[in-house]
Design an enzyme around this catalytic site. Structure first.
Site, mmCIF file in Angstrom:
data_model
loop_
_atom_site.group_PDB
_atom_site.id
_atom_site.type_symbol
_atom_site.label_atom_id
_atom_site.label_comp_id
_atom_site.label_asym_id
_atom_site.label_seq_id
_atom_site.Cartn_x
_atom_site.Cartn_y
_atom_site.Cartn_z
ATOM 1 N N LYS A 79 1.568 9.061 4.038
ATOM 2 C CA LYS A 79 0.361 8.302 4.748
ATOM 3 C C LYS A 79 -0.748 9.368 4.454
ATOM 4 O O LYS A 79 -0.865 10.341 5.369
ATOM 5 C CB LYS A 79 0.778 8.045 5.984
ATOM 6 C CG LYS A 79 1.999 6.768 6.093
ATOM 7 C CD LYS A 79 1.445 5.519 5.613
ATOM 8 C CE LYS A 79 2.138 4.707 4.651
ATOM 9 N NZ LYS A 79 1.588 3.498 4.081
ATOM 10 N N LYS A 87 4.330 -7.843 0.290
ATOM 11 C CA LYS A 87 4.951 -7.717 1.591
ATOM 12 C C LYS A 87 5.034 -9.423 1.774
ATOM 13 O O LYS A 87 3.979 -10.012 1.485
ATOM 14 C CB LYS A 87 3.788 -7.145 2.642
ATOM 15 C CG LYS A 87 3.649 -5.586 2.112
ATOM 16 C CD LYS A 87 2.674 -5.047 3.478
ATOM 17 C CE LYS A 87 2.813 -3.526 3.565
ATOM 18 N NZ LYS A 87 2.325 -2.623 2.484
HETATM 19 MG MG MG Z 1 0.667 0.511 0.868
#
Ligand code: MG
Length: 379
Positions: free
Chosen positions: A176, A276
Site C-alpha cells: 500500500k 472486485k
Molecule cells: Mg488495488
C-alpha cells in the site's frame, strides 16, 4: 445421479431475503492505504436468500470503508431495503435474468446487488449439486497462489511485515503506497530487498498519487522488478503514466465494467486488471468480465473490496475457475480478520488456497455470530 425432465421444469421462487450486520476486526489492528485512509473494524453485511424449495443461499458484501469506492456499509443495507421486497417471487436460479432485473429496479449501486447475486449462485450450486467453481467454468489445478496486502507503514515496518508473511508461504505482495512519493520509493526498495527472484511485488497507490508524483516514483524505481497499480485517480492520468513507464501496469479502481475493459484493451492501458466482485455487482457480472479478459489476454487479480468467510469463498470459486496463466493473484480476506462468520470457507495453506468442492459456495454461516437480522423481507 439421475435428472428427470420433471426436475428440470421445476421453477424456484425467492420467498424471503434477510440481511445481517457483522463487525470484522483485524488481526493487525488496522488496515492503512493511500492518503492516510484506514479501517479499524470492517462493517460487513451477510445476505440470506430463502426459497420455496427449502434451500437458502448466502452472500456477503463488505466495502473498504466509505472513502474507497462509491460504496459504504450502511448503503448496502439501505439499498437492500429498497430492492429486496421487489425480488420476492423471482427465480433465483435464472442468474442473468435476475441480474438484469436488479439493474432495472435500482440503477447503479452495484455493491448493493453483489451479495444477492452471490447468494443466488449458492442456491444454483446447491440445486445442481455442484460447486460454484464448476458452474463458473471448471476448476484449474489443485489450488492457486495468494497475495498479501501490506498495510501502509514506514518502509522498514512494511519490509518486516512482508518478510513475516513470506515466512507463512505468501509469494505475492501488494504494497500500500500512494502516500509521500519519496517515502513510497523507499517502501518499494525496502520490500523488494527482502524478496526472492520469482516473488511478485505490486506497488498499489490506490489512486493516491498525482500524475507528476507517479512519474517521479516510476522513474526512481525503474531498476526494480515491481508492478505499478492504479497510480492516479482517473483513467486518463493512469494512461499517461502507463505510456511513459516500462513497469508492468495494473488498473483497479477505474475498472468497473465491460466498457472500460474494452477501452483499456484498445488503448493498451494495462497488462493486468483488478476485478472486485462487488465493484462489478456480483459474480454474474464479474464472471462476464473475467471471461472477456481471458479472451483478450488480460491477466487478473480476482478479489473483492473486503469481506469475511463468505466473500472469501466466492472469490475462491471465481479464482479457481480462472485459467492459471490469467490469474495474476487473489487473496484470502478471512485470514486478515479475527472473526469466523461461516464454516466451510477455504483457508490458506502455505500461501495457497482452493475453492470448496461442496455444492454451492460450500459455506454454512454461524448464526450465533450473525445474530438477529437487521432486515427481513418476505414471508
Ligand atoms: Mg488495488
Amino acid at each position: 445421479m439421475q435428472i428427470t425432465a420433471e426436475r428440470l421444469e421445476v421453477s424456484m421462487r425467492i420467498t424471503r431475503i434477510l440481511a445481517y450486520q457483522v463487525d470484522l476486526p483485524l488481526h493487525e489492528g488496522s488496515y492503512k492505504w493511500s492518503d492516510g485512509k484506514q479501517v479499524i473494524v470492517f462493517d460487513s453485511t451477510v445476505v440470506g436468500v430463502e426459497t420455496d424449495a427449502g434451500i437458502t443461499g448466502w452472500g456477503e458484501v463488505c466495502p473498504l470503508g466509505p472513502a474507497y469506492l462509491p460504496a459504504y456499509a450502511a448503503g448496502v443495507r439501505a439499498g437492500l431495503k429498497e430492492l429486496a421486497l421487489q425480488l420476492i417471487g423471482y427465480d433465483p436460479t435464472e442468474l442473468t435474468k435476475l441480474d438484469r432485473q436488479m439493474d432495472a429496479l435500482l440503477k447503479g449501486h452495484p455493491y448493493v446487488k453483489s451479495a444477492i447475486d452471490m447468494a443466488c449462485w449458492d442456491i444454483l450450486g446447491q440445486t445442481a449439486g455442484l460447486p460454484v467453481c464448476t458452474l463458473l467454468g471448471g476448476r484449474y489445478g489443485e489450488d492457486f497462489g495468494l497475495y498479501r496486502a501490506i498495510s501502509q507503514e514506514s518502509p522498514e515496518a512494511m519490509a518486516r511485515s512482508a518478510a513475516g508473511y513470506r515466512s507463512q508461504g505468501y509469494r505475492r505482495f501488494q504494497l500500500k503506497v500512494g502516500g509521500d512519493p519519496d517515502t513510497d520509493i523507499e517502501r518499494i526498495r525496502a520490500v523488494r530487498s527482502i524478496l526472492q527472484p520469482g516473488d511478485r511485488l505490486i506497488a498499489d497507490a490506490n489512486t493516491g498519487w498525482t500524475q507528476h508524483e507517479a512519474m517521479r516514483v516510476v522513474r526512481a524505481v525503474r531498476d526494480i522488478d515491481v508492478y505499478i497499480e492504479q497510480p492516479c485517480l482517473t483513467y486518463e492520468e493512469c494512461l499517461s503514466v502507463r505510456r511513459r513507464t516500462d513497469h508492468p501496469f495494473v488498473l483497479d479502481e477505474v475498472i468497473d465494467g465491460i466498457d472500460v475493459l474494452a477501452r483499456g484493451k484498445a488503448d493498451m492501458a494495462m497488462d493486468v486488471v483488478n476485478l472486485k466482485i462487488s465493484k462489478f455487482g456480483g459474480l454474474t457480472k464479474t464472471r462476464q468480465a473475467r471471461d472477456l479478459c481471458v479472451s483478450l489476454g488480460i491477466a487478473m487479480t480476482i478479489e473483492d473490496s473486503w469481506g469475511g468467510d463468505i466473500v472469501t469463498a466466492a472469490i475462491a470459486h471465481l479464482a479457481h475457475s480462472t485459467p492459471g496463466e490469467f490469474l495474476f493473484t487473489t487473496t484470502d480476506f478471512n485470514s486478515y480478520v479475527t472473526k469466523t462468520i461461516a464454516d466451510g470457507a477455504p483457508h490458506r495453506v502455505n500461501g495457497r488456497m482452493a475453492a470448496s468442492t461442496k455444492p454451492g459456495l460450500g459455506v454454512r454461516p454461524r448464526m450465533e455470530v450473525l445474530g438477529q437480522p437487521v432486515l427481513a423481507v418476505g414471508a
